[in-house]
Design an enzyme around this catalytic site. Structure first.
Site, PDB file in Angstrom:
ATOM      1  N   ARG A   1       0.830  -1.213   0.000  1.00  0.00           N
ATOM      2  CA  ARG A   1       0.000   0.000   0.000  1.00  0.00           C
ATOM      3  C   ARG A   1       0.864   1.262   0.000  1.00  0.00           C
ATOM      4  NH1 ARG A   1      -4.941  -1.904   0.246  1.00  0.00           N
ATOM      5  NH2 ARG A   1      -5.228  -3.891   1.331  1.00  0.00           N
ATOM      6  N   ASP A   2       0.408   2.259  -0.771  1.00  0.00           N
ATOM      7  CA  ASP A   2       1.112   3.539  -0.828  1.00  0.00           C
ATOM      8  C   ASP A   2       1.037   4.236   0.537  1.00  0.00           C
ATOM      9  OD1 ASP A   2       1.934   5.558  -3.414  1.00  0.00           O
ATOM     10  OD2 ASP A   2       1.551   6.513  -1.481  1.00  0.00           O
TER      11      ASP A   2
ATOM     12  N   ASN B   1       4.460   6.460 -13.728  1.00  0.00           N
ATOM     13  CA  ASN B   1       5.023   7.790 -13.951  1.00  0.00           C
ATOM     14  C   ASN B   1       6.488   7.659 -14.340  1.00  0.00           C
ATOM     15  OD1 ASN B   1       2.679   9.266 -13.209  1.00  0.00           O
ATOM     16  ND2 ASN B   1       3.158   8.981 -11.044  1.00  0.00           N
TER      17      ASN B   1
ATOM     18  N   GLU C   1       8.761  10.421  -8.392  1.00  0.00           N
ATOM     19  CA  GLU C   1       9.509  10.793  -7.180  1.00  0.00           C
ATOM     20  C   GLU C   1      10.458   9.695  -6.733  1.00  0.00           C
ATOM     21  OE1 GLU C   1       6.496  11.754  -4.334  1.00  0.00           O
ATOM     22  OE2 GLU C   1       6.167  13.757  -5.151  1.00  0.00           O
ATOM     23  N   VAL C   2      10.055   8.453  -6.942  1.00  0.00           N
ATOM     24  CA  VAL C   2      10.892   7.317  -6.532  1.00  0.00           C
ATOM     25  C   VAL C   2      11.413   6.640  -7.789  1.00  0.00           C
ATOM     26  CG1 VAL C   2      10.987   5.127  -5.295  1.00  0.00           C
ATOM     27  CG2 VAL C   2       9.575   7.003  -4.404  1.00  0.00           C
TER      28      VAL C   2
ATOM     29  N   HIS D   1       7.411   1.653 -10.415  1.00  0.00           N
ATOM     30  CA  HIS D   1       6.274   1.216  -9.621  1.00  0.00           C
ATOM     31  C   HIS D   1       5.004   1.528 -10.384  1.00  0.00           C
ATOM     32  CE1 HIS D   1       7.656   5.234  -8.465  1.00  0.00           C
ATOM     33  NE2 HIS D   1       6.382   5.555  -8.346  1.00  0.00           N
TER      34      HIS D   1
ATOM     35  N   HIS E   1       1.212   2.238 -10.121  1.00  0.00           N
ATOM     36  CA  HIS E   1       0.169   2.630  -9.169  1.00  0.00           C
ATOM     37  C   HIS E   1      -1.131   1.932  -9.563  1.00  0.00           C
ATOM     38  CE1 HIS E   1       2.185   6.356  -7.482  1.00  0.00           C
ATOM     39  NE2 HIS E   1       2.847   6.263  -8.622  1.00  0.00           N
TER      40      HIS E   1
HETATM   41  P1  5GP Z   1       5.767   8.546  -8.036  1.00  0.00           P
HETATM   42  O1  5GP Z   1       5.425   9.992  -7.927  1.00  0.00           O
HETATM   43  O2  5GP Z   1       7.263   8.308  -8.025  1.00  0.00           O
HETATM   44  O3  5GP Z   1       5.092   7.860  -9.197  1.00  0.00           O
HETATM   45  O4  5GP Z   1       5.145   7.851  -6.777  1.00  0.00           O
HETATM   46  C1  5GP Z   1       5.862   7.521  -5.631  1.00  0.00           C
HETATM   47  C2  5GP Z   1       4.861   6.990  -4.642  1.00  0.00           C
HETATM   48  O5  5GP Z   1       5.544   6.271  -3.638  1.00  0.00           O
HETATM   49  C3  5GP Z   1       4.061   8.083  -3.954  1.00  0.00           C
HETATM   50  O6  5GP Z   1       2.672   7.839  -4.164  1.00  0.00           O
HETATM   51  C4  5GP Z   1       4.459   7.959  -2.493  1.00  0.00           C
HETATM   52  O7  5GP Z   1       3.389   8.216  -1.633  1.00  0.00           O
HETATM   53  C5  5GP Z   1       4.953   6.527  -2.394  1.00  0.00           C
HETATM   54  N1  5GP Z   1       5.994   6.302  -1.415  1.00  0.00           N
HETATM   55  C6  5GP Z   1       7.142   6.991  -1.263  1.00  0.00           C
HETATM   56  N2  5GP Z   1       7.906   6.477  -0.283  1.00  0.00           N
HETATM   57  C7  5GP Z   1       7.203   5.418   0.204  1.00  0.00           C
HETATM   58  C8  5GP Z   1       7.465   4.470   1.240  1.00  0.00           C
HETATM   59  O8  5GP Z   1       8.492   4.483   1.910  1.00  0.00           O
HETATM   60  N3  5GP Z   1       6.521   3.519   1.456  1.00  0.00           N
HETATM   61  C9  5GP Z   1       5.371   3.451   0.729  1.00  0.00           C
HETATM   62  N4  5GP Z   1       4.499   2.469   1.022  1.00  0.00           N
HETATM   63  N5  5GP Z   1       5.097   4.332  -0.260  1.00  0.00           N
HETATM   64  C10 5GP Z   1       5.993   5.303  -0.513  1.00  0.00           C
END
Ligand code: 5GP
Ligand code: ZN
Length: 114
Positions: free
Chosen positions: A29-30, A87, A95-96, A100, A102
């Site tokens: 889960r996010d 993304n 961001e990561v 991943h 979603h």
């Molecule tokens: P992005 O913007 O890279 O597509 O999405 C990154 C997602 O990873 C965001 O929705 C953020 O809330 C989630 N996220 C970032 N760090 C963590 C973490 O340590 N644990 C979990 N479960 N989600 C994370």
């Protein structure tokens, strides 16, 4: 990629609960959910962005979508519908930098996305 947070999650370093796992992918889960169901499906292996996927990763990319389908069914949102999002890089708001997928559902989604 010892500094990658999602590599650490996949390795079980934080004891994160997986809602799905197989040999190649895990789902959890996010941290900051944007919908009643917001699950991230990631490969166990570090891949920074979708730009870094190769032909050899075709099966892996398919497994990520199939995992999302299974989690949607588990969450009871398969019939109502859901959205899957990957993304890539700055313009998409990545961001990561460990790919991943979603899985978002449990509410009506808007289109076009923001
Ligand atoms: P992005 O913007 O890279 O597509 O999405 C990154 C997602 O990873 C965001 O929705 C953020 O809330 C989630 N996220 C970032 N760090 C963590 C973490 O340590 N644990 C979990 N479960 N989600 C994370
Ligand atoms: Zn990683």
């Amino acid at each position: 990629m010892s500094e990658c947070i999602f590599c650490k999650i996949a390795a079980g370093d934080f004891g994160t609960e997986f809602v799905y796992e197989d040999a190649e992918v895990v789902a959890f889960r996010d941290l900051n959910p944007q919908a009643p169901t917001h699950v991230l499906v990631i490969p166990r292996r570090h891949i920074a962005t979708t730009n870094d996927l190769s032909e050899a990763d075709a099966g892996l990319a398919g497994r990520m979508t199939l995992a999302a389908k299974q989690v949607a069914e588990q969450e009871g949102i398969g019939e109502a519908g859901y959205r899957t999002v990957l993304n890539c890089n700055a313009d998409a708001g990545q961001e990561v930098y460990h790919i991943h997928l979603h899985l978002l559902g449990g509410r009506r989604m808007n289109w076009p996305p923001g």
